[in-house]
Design a protein around this motif. Structure first.
Motif, PDB file in Angstrom:
ATOM      1  N   ALA A   1      -3.167  15.379   1.832  1.00 43.55           N
ATOM      2  CA  ALA A   1      -4.555  16.171   0.914  1.00 43.55           C
ATOM      3  C   ALA A   1      -4.936  17.752   1.516  1.00 43.55           C
ATOM      4  O   ALA A   1      -5.967  18.729   1.364  1.00 43.55           O
TER       5      ALA A   1
ATOM      6  N   HIS B   1       0.826  -1.528   0.307  1.00 43.99           N
ATOM      7  CA  HIS B   1      -0.234  -0.136   0.242  1.00 43.99           C
ATOM      8  C   HIS B   1       1.409   1.788  -0.079  1.00 43.99           C
ATOM      9  O   HIS B   1       0.688   2.165  -0.734  1.00 43.99           O
TER      10      HIS B   1
ATOM     11  N   GLY C   1      -1.416  11.655  10.456  1.00 41.50           N
ATOM     12  CA  GLY C   1      -3.310  11.312   9.976  1.00 41.50           C
ATOM     13  C   GLY C   1      -3.949  11.326  11.490  1.00 41.50           C
ATOM     14  O   GLY C   1      -4.590  12.443  12.088  1.00 41.50           O
ATOM     15  N   GLU C   2      -2.791  10.044  12.256  1.00 38.47           N
ATOM     16  CA  GLU C   2      -3.209  10.154  13.679  1.00 38.47           C
ATOM     17  C   GLU C   2      -3.559  11.531  14.235  1.00 38.47           C
ATOM     18  O   GLU C   2      -4.881  11.338  15.443  1.00 38.47           O
TER      19      GLU C   2
ATOM     20  N   HIS D   1       1.378   5.106  -2.475  1.00 33.56           N
ATOM     21  CA  HIS D   1       1.014   5.863  -2.504  1.00 33.56           C
ATOM     22  C   HIS D   1       2.152   6.626  -2.811  1.00 33.56           C
ATOM     23  O   HIS D   1       1.950   7.431  -3.517  1.00 33.56           O
TER      24      HIS D   1
ATOM     25  N   THR E   1      -5.341  10.425  -1.027  1.00 37.52           N
ATOM     26  CA  THR E   1      -5.967   9.305  -0.252  1.00 37.52           C
ATOM     27  C   THR E   1      -6.454   8.355  -0.771  1.00 37.52           C
ATOM     28  O   THR E   1      -5.828   7.852  -2.138  1.00 37.52           O
ATOM     29  N   ASP E   2      -6.777   7.324  -0.526  1.00 38.77           N
ATOM     30  CA  ASP E   2      -6.941   5.733  -0.710  1.00 38.77           C
ATOM     31  C   ASP E   2      -7.103   5.470  -2.203  1.00 38.77           C
ATOM     32  O   ASP E   2      -8.516   6.554  -2.344  1.00 38.77           O
TER      33      ASP E   2
ATOM     34  N   VAL F   1      -2.698  12.892   4.385  1.00 41.74           N
ATOM     35  CA  VAL F   1      -2.784  14.106   5.080  1.00 41.74           C
ATOM     36  C   VAL F   1      -1.937  14.763   3.785  1.00 41.74           C
ATOM     37  O   VAL F   1      -2.327  16.246   4.069  1.00 41.74           O
TER      38      VAL F   1
ATOM     39  N   SER G   1       0.094   9.460   5.685  1.00 41.91           N
ATOM     40  CA  SER G   1      -1.168   9.031   5.750  1.00 41.91           C
ATOM     41  C   SER G   1      -1.832   8.051   7.544  1.00 41.91           C
ATOM     42  O   SER G   1      -0.932   9.021   7.918  1.00 41.91           O
ATOM     43  N   GLY G   2      -3.449   7.614   7.332  1.00 40.66           N
ATOM     44  CA  GLY G   2      -3.171   7.918   8.265  1.00 40.66           C
ATOM     45  C   GLY G   2      -2.834   6.609   9.376  1.00 40.66           C
ATOM     46  O   GLY G   2      -2.945   6.812  10.529  1.00 40.66           O
TER      47      GLY G   2
ATOM     48  N   PRO H   1     -13.560  11.897   9.221  1.00 42.27           N
ATOM     49  CA  PRO H   1     -11.768  12.275   9.865  1.00 42.27           C
ATOM     50  C   PRO H   1     -11.191  13.621   9.975  1.00 42.27           C
ATOM     51  O   PRO H   1     -11.574  14.164   9.420  1.00 42.27           O
ATOM     52  N   GLY H   2     -10.598  13.395  10.859  1.00 38.32           N
ATOM     53  CA  GLY H   2     -10.348  14.610  11.538  1.00 38.32           C
ATOM     54  C   GLY H   2      -9.626  15.432  10.634  1.00 38.32           C
ATOM     55  O   GLY H   2      -9.228  16.962  10.995  1.00 38.32           O
TER      56      GLY H   2
ATOM     57  N   PHE I   1      -3.477  14.386  13.461  1.00 37.65           N
ATOM     58  CA  PHE I   1      -4.753  14.845  12.843  1.00 37.65           C
ATOM     59  C   PHE I   1      -6.548  14.564  13.687  1.00 37.65           C
ATOM     60  O   PHE I   1      -6.904  15.306  13.411  1.00 37.65           O
ATOM     61  N   ASP I   2      -6.286  12.877  13.268  1.00 40.06           N
ATOM     62  CA  ASP I   2      -8.106  12.788  13.156  1.00 40.06           C
ATOM     63  C   ASP I   2      -7.587  13.114  15.345  1.00 40.06           C
ATOM     64  O   ASP I   2      -8.896  12.817  16.056  1.00 40.06           O
TER      65      ASP I   2
ATOM     66  N   VAL J   1     -10.121  16.755   7.572  1.00 42.70           N
ATOM     67  CA  VAL J   1     -10.610  17.019   6.710  1.00 42.70           C
ATOM     68  C   VAL J   1     -11.089  18.535   8.404  1.00 42.70           C
ATOM     69  O   VAL J   1     -10.957  19.378   6.916  1.00 42.70           O
TER      70      VAL J   1
HETATM   71  O1  KG4 Z   1      -4.288   7.720   2.806  1.00 43.15           O
HETATM   72  P1  KG4 Z   1      -5.382   7.420   3.369  1.00 43.15           P
HETATM   73  O2  KG4 Z   1      -6.387   7.877   2.996  1.00 43.15           O
HETATM   74  O3  KG4 Z   1      -5.443   6.097   4.435  1.00 43.15           O
HETATM   75  C1  KG4 Z   1      -4.423   5.543   4.935  1.00 43.15           C
HETATM   76  O4  KG4 Z   1      -3.235   5.078   4.473  1.00 43.15           O
HETATM   77  O5  KG4 Z   1      -4.753   5.830   5.984  1.00 43.15           O
HETATM   78  O6  KG4 Z   1      -4.888   8.380   4.915  1.00 43.15           O
HETATM   79  C2  KG4 Z   1      -5.850   9.134   5.502  1.00 43.15           C
HETATM   80  C3  KG4 Z   1      -5.648  10.334   6.610  1.00 43.15           C
HETATM   81  C4  KG4 Z   1      -7.027  10.171   8.185  1.00 43.15           C
HETATM   82  O7  KG4 Z   1      -5.966  10.061   8.585  1.00 43.15           O
HETATM   83  C5  KG4 Z   1      -7.235  11.498   7.578  1.00 43.15           C
HETATM   84  O8  KG4 Z   1      -7.533  12.494   8.621  1.00 43.15           O
HETATM   85  C6  KG4 Z   1      -6.074  12.061   6.429  1.00 43.15           C
HETATM   86  O9  KG4 Z   1      -5.029  11.293   5.755  1.00 43.15           O
HETATM   87  N1  KG4 Z   1      -7.196  13.489   5.743  1.00 43.15           N
HETATM   88  C7  KG4 Z   1      -6.387  14.667   5.801  1.00 43.15           C
HETATM   89  C8  KG4 Z   1      -6.634  16.234   5.478  1.00 43.15           C
HETATM   90  N2  KG4 Z   1      -7.363  14.439   4.431  1.00 43.15           N
HETATM   91  C9  KG4 Z   1      -7.325  13.542   4.563  1.00 43.15           C
HETATM   92  N3  KG4 Z   1      -5.345  15.396   7.017  1.00 43.15           N
HETATM   93  C10 KG4 Z   1      -5.471  16.129   7.124  1.00 43.15           C
HETATM   94  N4  KG4 Z   1      -6.347  16.961   5.910  1.00 43.15           N
HETATM   95  C11 KG4 Z   1      -6.706  16.699   5.143  1.00 43.15           C
HETATM   96  N5  KG4 Z   1      -6.858  17.308   4.421  1.00 43.15           N
END
Ligand code: KG4
Ligand code: ZN
Length: 333
Positions: free
Chosen positions: A272, A111, A163-164, A115, A301-302, A270, A136-137, A178-179, A166-167, A181
Motif C-alpha cells: 500500500a 494467508h 511491515g515490522e 496475498h 492490505t488484509d 506494505v 506484510s506486517g 500502524p507505522g 515500518f512499524d 501509514v
Molecule cells: O498484509 P497486512 O495488512 O497484514 C499482515 O498480514 O501483516 O500488512 C500490515 C502491514 C503493517 O506493518 C503496516 O504498517 C503496513 O502493512 N502498511 C504499510 C502501509 N499501509 C500498511 N506500510 C507502508 N506504507 C503503507 N502505506
C-alpha cells in the motif's frame, strides 16, 4: 461458482463473496486499528476477542451486500494460517460452523497465498508463471508462482518483516500505529537523500532480506540526535522508507533477472506504500518486457476477497477441509 471467505489472521475481521475467483460481489473488512493503537501494536488477546464480536455481523453483511442466500454458495474458504493462533481460531471455528449448518464444503487457505493471488481480482490479471513478492506486517517473502497452489519460496526475511521495519521505525519516531501509514504520509514532504541508511546485504542467500540493521541504524540516529520535528522528521521518514524500498526493489528485480521472470506481482499491506508502488513501477518501466501487477491498496492490505480467490482454486483442485481443521499459526507456504 460463488465462494464465501472468512479472514481473521491478524487485526482485521473480514468476509467476502467472490464469483469464479475473479469477481468481487462483496468485500467487508472490520478493522481493529483504533483498538490496538493505544497499545502501539496488535495485542493478540484483544484481536481474538474482537474477532468473536465481529465475525458473525461481518459475514452477514457480506452475504447481504452480495445479495446471496447462504444456500446459493458453492463453498466456504477460511484462512487457517499463518497468523495469531487465537485470532485464526475464531475464523476457523466460524467457518466450520457455517459449513456444517449450511451443508457446504470447506477449504482452508494460507494467508500468504491469499496475498499472492489478490492481483487476480484486478484487470488485467497476471498469468502464470510470475515472481511474487509478499510484503506484510509478518512476512517479506519472494515466491516463484507456477500455478494456483504451486509456489516455491525463493527468499525471505532473516529478521524483521518489511511491515515490522515500518512499524518499529515509526514507534522509535513517536508515530502512531500502524507505522507504515504514518511514515508513508510524512515521507511525502521529506527529502529522501538527506541521510543514507544502510541496505542490508545478506551473505550466502542473496535473495533473503534483512531489516533489523536498518532499525538499529535509526535507533542510533535518534539516540544521538533526538527525534526531530517538522521538516527534519519528514526527511528522516523519507530516508528510512527509501532504504526499505531500495532493498525490496533490488532483490525483486535481481530475482526476476536471474530466473528470467517477465511478470512480477507485488502484494501485502506494505504494497500500500505509495513510494514502494512508484519505485516498482519506475523500475518495471526500465526493465524491458517486464509486466508489473500491483493490486489496488484495498486488496493489498488484509481482506477476505483474496482468500476467496485462493479458496476457489483450492476447491476446484478438489481440496476439502473436514471438521478436524485447526488453526495453523506457523503454516509455511
Ligand atoms: O498484509 P497486512 O495488512 O497484514 C499482515 O498480514 O501483516 O500488512 C500490515 C502491514 C503493517 O506493518 C503496516 O504498517 C503496513 O502493512 N502498511 C504499510 C502501509 N499501509 C500498511 N506500510 C507502508 N506504507 C503503507 N502505506
Ligand atoms: Zn496479510
Amino acid at each position: 461458482m460463488k465462494i464465501l471467505a472468512i479472514e481473521t489472521s491478524c487485526d482485521e475481521t473480514a468476509a467476502a463473496v467472490v464469483e469464479d475467483g475473479r469477481r468481487v460481489l462483496a468485500d467487508v473488512v472490520a478493522t481493529q486499528i483504533e483498538i490496538h493503537r493505544r497499545w502501539g501494536g496488535v495485542v493478540p488477546e484483544l484481536a481474538s476477542r474482537n474477532h468473536v464480536v465481529q465475525v458473525l455481523p461481518v459475514v452477514d453483511e457480506a452475504l447481504q451486500r452480495a445479495e446471496i442466500a447462504a444456500g446459493a454458495l458453492d463453498a466456504i474458504a477460511v484462512t487457517s494460517g499463518p497468523g495469531l493462533v487465537g485470532a485464526l481460531l475464531v475464523g476457523v471455528q466460524a467457518a466450520k460452523a457455517f459449513a456444517v449448518a449450511w451443508g457446504k464444503p470447506l477449504v482452508r487457505v494460507n494467508h500468504l497465498e491469499g496475498h499472492l493471488v489478490a492481483a487476480f481480482l484486478s484487470d488485467p490479471p497476471p498469468a502464470f508463471p510470475f515472481l511474487g513478492l509478499v510484503v506484510s506486517g509478518g512476512h517479506t517473502s519472494l515466491y516463484a508462482a507456477r500455478a494456483f497452489g504451486d509456489y516455491r519460496l525463493l527468499g525471505q526475511t532473516r529478521d524483521d518483516a518489511a511491515g515490522e521495519a515500518f512499524d518499529k521505525g515509526a514507534k522509535l519516531l513517536g508515530l502512531p500505529y500502524p507505522g507504515g501509514v504514518a511514515i508513508d504520509r510524512l515521507a511525502k514532504e521529506g527529502d529522501a537523500t538527506a541521510h543514507r541508511f544502510p541496505t542490508a546485504i545478506v551473505r550466502g542467500a542473496d535473495l533473503d532480506f534483512s531489516f533489523s540493521g536498518l532499525k538499529t541504524a535509526l535507533l542510533h540516529h535518534v539516540r544521538k540526535h533526538g527525534v526531530p520535528e517538522g521538516r527534519a522528521l519528514a526527511d528522516l521518514c523519507a530516508c528510512y522508507q527509501e532504504a526499505i524500498v531500495r532493498a525490496l526493489v533490488e532483490k525483486a528485480f535481481r530475482a526476476a533477472r536471474r530466473l528470467q521472470f517477465d511478470r512480477l506481482v507485488l502484494s501485502g499491506g506494505v504494497a500500500a506504500n505509495s513510494r514502494l508502488r512508484a519505485a516498482f513501477a519506475e523500475r518495471a518501466r526500465e526493465y524491458e518486457g517486464m509486466e508489473l501487477f500491483v493490486p489496488p491498496v484495498r486488496l493489498c492490505t488484509d481482506n477476505a476477497a483474496m482468500i476467496a480467490v485462493a479458496g476457489t482454486h483450492a476447491f476446484l483442485r478438489g481440496e476439502r477441509a473436514g471438521p478436524e481443521l485447526d488453526a495453523d499459526p506457523a503454516w509455511r507456504l
